[in-house]
Design a protein around this motif. Structure first.
Motif, PDB file in Angstrom:
ATOM      1  N   ALA A   1      -2.465  -4.765  12.858  1.00  9.67           N
ATOM      2  CA  ALA A   1      -3.057  -3.570  12.512  1.00  9.67           C
ATOM      3  C   ALA A   1      -1.890  -2.661  12.710  1.00  9.67           C
ATOM      4  O   ALA A   1      -2.105  -1.161  12.158  1.00  9.67           O
ATOM      5  N   LEU A   2      -1.115  -2.500  13.411  1.00 13.32           N
ATOM      6  CA  LEU A   2       0.132  -1.564  13.522  1.00 13.32           C
ATOM      7  C   LEU A   2       0.528  -1.041  12.391  1.00 13.32           C
ATOM      8  O   LEU A   2       0.802   0.442  12.224  1.00 13.32           O
ATOM      9  N   PRO A   3       0.612  -1.391  11.106  1.00 17.65           N
ATOM     10  CA  PRO A   3       1.161  -0.920   9.926  1.00 17.65           C
ATOM     11  C   PRO A   3       0.502   0.259   9.555  1.00 17.65           C
ATOM     12  O   PRO A   3       0.934   1.335   8.823  1.00 17.65           O
ATOM     13  N   SER A   4      -0.789   0.330   9.936  1.00 17.43           N
ATOM     14  CA  SER A   4      -1.774   1.503   9.626  1.00 17.43           C
ATOM     15  C   SER A   4      -1.134   2.817  10.334  1.00 17.43           C
ATOM     16  O   SER A   4      -1.251   4.048   9.731  1.00 17.43           O
ATOM     17  N   VAL A   5      -0.688   2.728  11.374  1.00 20.41           N
ATOM     18  CA  VAL A   5      -0.008   4.123  11.881  1.00 20.41           C
ATOM     19  C   VAL A   5       0.893   4.663  11.196  1.00 20.41           C
ATOM     20  O   VAL A   5       1.276   6.133  11.224  1.00 20.41           O
ATOM     21  N   PHE A   6       1.857   3.999  10.381  1.00 20.49           N
ATOM     22  CA  PHE A   6       2.651   4.580   9.053  1.00 20.49           C
ATOM     23  C   PHE A   6       2.001   5.491   8.231  1.00 20.49           C
ATOM     24  O   PHE A   6       2.872   6.143   7.564  1.00 20.49           O
ATOM     25  N   MET A   7       0.722   5.396   8.227  1.00 20.18           N
ATOM     26  CA  MET A   7       0.156   5.953   7.100  1.00 20.18           C
ATOM     27  C   MET A   7      -0.350   7.445   7.710  1.00 20.18           C
ATOM     28  O   MET A   7      -0.765   8.356   6.738  1.00 20.18           O
ATOM     29  N   GLY A   8      -0.062   8.005   9.044  1.00 14.42           N
ATOM     30  CA  GLY A   8      -0.220   9.355   9.166  1.00 14.42           C
ATOM     31  C   GLY A   8       0.117  10.417   8.788  1.00 14.42           C
ATOM     32  O   GLY A   8      -0.487  11.523   8.516  1.00 14.42           O
ATOM     33  N   GLY A   9       1.576  10.071   7.918  1.00 13.77           N
ATOM     34  CA  GLY A   9       2.108  11.377   7.333  1.00 13.77           C
ATOM     35  C   GLY A   9       1.698  11.454   5.837  1.00 13.77           C
ATOM     36  O   GLY A   9       2.322  12.341   5.230  1.00 13.77           O
ATOM     37  N   VAL A  10       0.853  10.431   5.387  1.00 10.82           N
ATOM     38  CA  VAL A  10       0.693  10.507   4.070  1.00 10.82           C
ATOM     39  C   VAL A  10      -0.552  11.574   3.775  1.00 10.82           C
ATOM     40  O   VAL A  10      -1.842  11.282   3.773  1.00 10.82           O
ATOM     41  N   HIS A  11      -0.115  12.792   2.927  1.00 12.10           N
ATOM     42  CA  HIS A  11      -0.928  13.735   2.706  1.00 12.10           C
ATOM     43  C   HIS A  11      -0.814  14.089   1.237  1.00 12.10           C
ATOM     44  O   HIS A  11      -1.532  14.833   0.694  1.00 12.10           O
ATOM     45  N   ASP A  12      -0.113  13.253   0.271  1.00 13.06           N
ATOM     46  CA  ASP A  12       0.209  13.487  -1.088  1.00 13.06           C
ATOM     47  C   ASP A  12       0.717  12.012  -1.797  1.00 13.06           C
ATOM     48  O   ASP A  12       0.817  11.064  -0.908  1.00 13.06           O
ATOM     49  N   ARG A  13       0.502  11.934  -3.018  1.00 10.90           N
ATOM     50  CA  ARG A  13       0.991  11.017  -3.691  1.00 10.90           C
ATOM     51  C   ARG A  13       2.197  10.389  -3.231  1.00 10.90           C
ATOM     52  O   ARG A  13       2.778   9.160  -3.097  1.00 10.90           O
ATOM     53  N   ALA A  14       3.257  11.193  -3.321  1.00 12.24           N
ATOM     54  CA  ALA A  14       4.791  11.034  -3.109  1.00 12.24           C
ATOM     55  C   ALA A  14       4.904  10.319  -1.862  1.00 12.24           C
ATOM     56  O   ALA A  14       5.589   9.344  -1.682  1.00 12.24           O
ATOM     57  N   ALA A  15       4.167  10.940  -0.650  1.00 10.92           N
ATOM     58  CA  ALA A  15       4.151  10.549   0.536  1.00 10.92           C
ATOM     59  C   ALA A  15       3.659   8.838   0.677  1.00 10.92           C
ATOM     60  O   ALA A  15       4.036   8.002   1.255  1.00 10.92           O
ATOM     61  N   LEU A  16       2.659   8.790  -0.021  1.00 15.47           N
ATOM     62  CA  LEU A  16       2.102   7.442  -0.104  1.00 15.47           C
ATOM     63  C   LEU A  16       2.992   6.406  -0.876  1.00 15.47           C
ATOM     64  O   LEU A  16       3.252   5.270  -0.214  1.00 15.47           O
ATOM     65  N   HIS A  17       3.508   6.764  -1.885  1.00 20.20           N
ATOM     66  CA  HIS A  17       4.401   5.926  -2.686  1.00 20.20           C
ATOM     67  C   HIS A  17       5.589   5.676  -1.615  1.00 20.20           C
ATOM     68  O   HIS A  17       6.013   4.422  -1.668  1.00 20.20           O
ATOM     69  N   ALA A  18       6.241   6.723  -1.015  1.00 20.37           N
ATOM     70  CA  ALA A  18       7.387   6.245  -0.065  1.00 20.37           C
ATOM     71  C   ALA A  18       7.023   5.396   1.073  1.00 20.37           C
ATOM     72  O   ALA A  18       7.683   4.467   1.429  1.00 20.37           O
ATOM     73  N   VAL A  19       5.638   5.347   1.467  1.00 19.55           N
ATOM     74  CA  VAL A  19       5.388   4.438   2.624  1.00 19.55           C
ATOM     75  C   VAL A  19       5.123   2.937   1.893  1.00 19.55           C
ATOM     76  O   VAL A  19       5.568   2.174   2.634  1.00 19.55           O
ATOM     77  N   PHE A  20       4.667   2.844   0.693  1.00 18.99           N
ATOM     78  CA  PHE A  20       4.650   1.440   0.059  1.00 18.99           C
ATOM     79  C   PHE A  20       6.102   1.115  -0.023  1.00 18.99           C
ATOM     80  O   PHE A  20       6.516  -0.200   0.112  1.00 18.99           O
ATOM     81  N   VAL A  21       7.060   2.099  -0.468  1.00 19.11           N
ATOM     82  CA  VAL A  21       8.584   1.464  -0.579  1.00 19.11           C
ATOM     83  C   VAL A  21       8.853   0.864   0.673  1.00 19.11           C
ATOM     84  O   VAL A  21       9.586  -0.082   0.918  1.00 19.11           O
ATOM     85  N   SER A  22       8.514   1.618   1.707  1.00 14.49           N
ATOM     86  CA  SER A  22       9.064   1.182   3.124  1.00 14.49           C
ATOM     87  C   SER A  22       8.505  -0.186   3.599  1.00 14.49           C
ATOM     88  O   SER A  22       8.918  -0.957   4.227  1.00 14.49           O
ATOM     89  N   VAL A  23       7.147  -0.132   3.257  1.00 15.70           N
ATOM     90  CA  VAL A  23       6.694  -1.502   3.647  1.00 15.70           C
ATOM     91  C   VAL A  23       7.045  -2.706   2.751  1.00 15.70           C
ATOM     92  O   VAL A  23       7.335  -3.864   3.313  1.00 15.70           O
ATOM     93  N   GLU A  24       7.235  -2.352   1.610  1.00 15.22           N
ATOM     94  CA  GLU A  24       7.950  -3.527   0.801  1.00 15.22           C
ATOM     95  C   GLU A  24       9.226  -3.803   1.412  1.00 15.22           C
ATOM     96  O   GLU A  24       9.641  -5.152   1.325  1.00 15.22           O
ATOM     97  N   ARG A  25       9.965  -3.073   1.653  1.00 14.21           N
ATOM     98  CA  ARG A  25      11.397  -3.155   2.108  1.00 14.21           C
ATOM     99  C   ARG A  25      11.273  -3.982   3.468  1.00 14.21           C
ATOM    100  O   ARG A  25      12.143  -4.842   3.838  1.00 14.21           O
ATOM    101  N   SER A  26      10.190  -3.827   4.331  1.00 10.17           N
ATOM    102  CA  SER A  26      10.157  -4.341   5.638  1.00 10.17           C
ATOM    103  C   SER A  26       9.405  -5.793   5.480  1.00 10.17           C
ATOM    104  O   SER A  26       9.608  -6.721   6.506  1.00 10.17           O
ATOM    105  N   ALA A  27       9.029  -6.081   4.337  1.00 14.13           N
ATOM    106  CA  ALA A  27       8.050  -7.425   4.112  1.00 14.13           C
ATOM    107  C   ALA A  27       9.014  -8.696   4.344  1.00 14.13           C
ATOM    108  O   ALA A  27       8.549  -9.591   4.952  1.00 14.13           O
TER     109      ALA A  27
END
Length: 199
Positions: free
Chosen positions: A148-174
């Motif tokens: 469940a820990l990856p969910s805490v990285f979503m805390g700063g997502v307040h717009d689409r650009a931030a959401l995209h940035a999290v997806f890029v980060s998750v993809e890099r850490s995969a």
């Protein structure tokens, strides 16, 4: 599903992200505890002498190595599992904490959702091998929290650009996550093989 539990998505549903995420984390921990505890209780039915025999330890090590091979094969697909997750309609029909708790519990239990790595099966095997409720709960708790820990990285997502940035980060850490899962499977198999040879 990860993208759905963000301040951006929760605001659109008139829910509070921190409430949904807290419920999600609690649900995943509870699911992991249930998984580890149940596996340990089932394992305790088998006499300790049988669980610790060289043949059983060797067989479990072999199963972990098969899982490692499956996860490591080029172009490998997901291991056999259920092909379902929490119904996405929950997002619209239930309060955030209900959806978070339900999805977290399903994720933490591991066997009742999409399984992306053989480590899920490894958790069940190791908890059953322990055959002790405390050990099973500890194994399950770690599994549930890590899931469940990856969910805490979503805390700063307040717009689409931030959401995209999290997806890029998750993809890099995969890739790193896959390596850690493989090392865990291989390490557990090695420990079991050493125990089998030494007993």
């Amino acid at each position: 599903m990860l993208s759905s539990i963000s301040p951006l998505g929760e605001r659109a549903r008139n829910s509070r992200w921190w409430v949904t995420t807290t419920a999600y984390l609690v649900g995943s921990l509870a699911g992991g505890l249930a998984l580890g505890g149940l596996a340990a209780l089932l394992g305790s039915v088998v006499p300790e002498g049988v669980r610790s025999s060289p043949w059983v330890l060797g067989a479990l090590a072999l199963l972990l190595l098969v899982g490692l091979g499956y996860d490591s094969a080029p172009g490998a697909q997901m291991v056999p599992s259920w092909r379902r997750q929490v119904d996405v309609h929950w997002l619209d029909e239930y309060r955030g904490w209900v959806m978070g708790l339900g999805f977290g519990a399903q994720l933490g239990f591991g066997l009742v959702t999409i399984i992306t790595s053989a480590t899920t099966y490894g958790v069940v095997l190791l908890a059953a091998l322990a055959g002790h409720l405390g050990a099973g709960l500890a194994i399950g708790a770690v599994f549930g929290v890590v899931r469940a820990l990856p969910s805490v990285f979503m805390g700063g997502v307040h717009d689409r650009a931030a959401l995209h940035a999290v997806f890029v980060s998750v993809e890099r850490s995969a890739k790193t996550a896959r390596i850690i899962a493989r090392v865990t499977l291989g390490g557990a198999a090695a420990v079991l093989l050493v125990a089998a040879v030494g007993s």
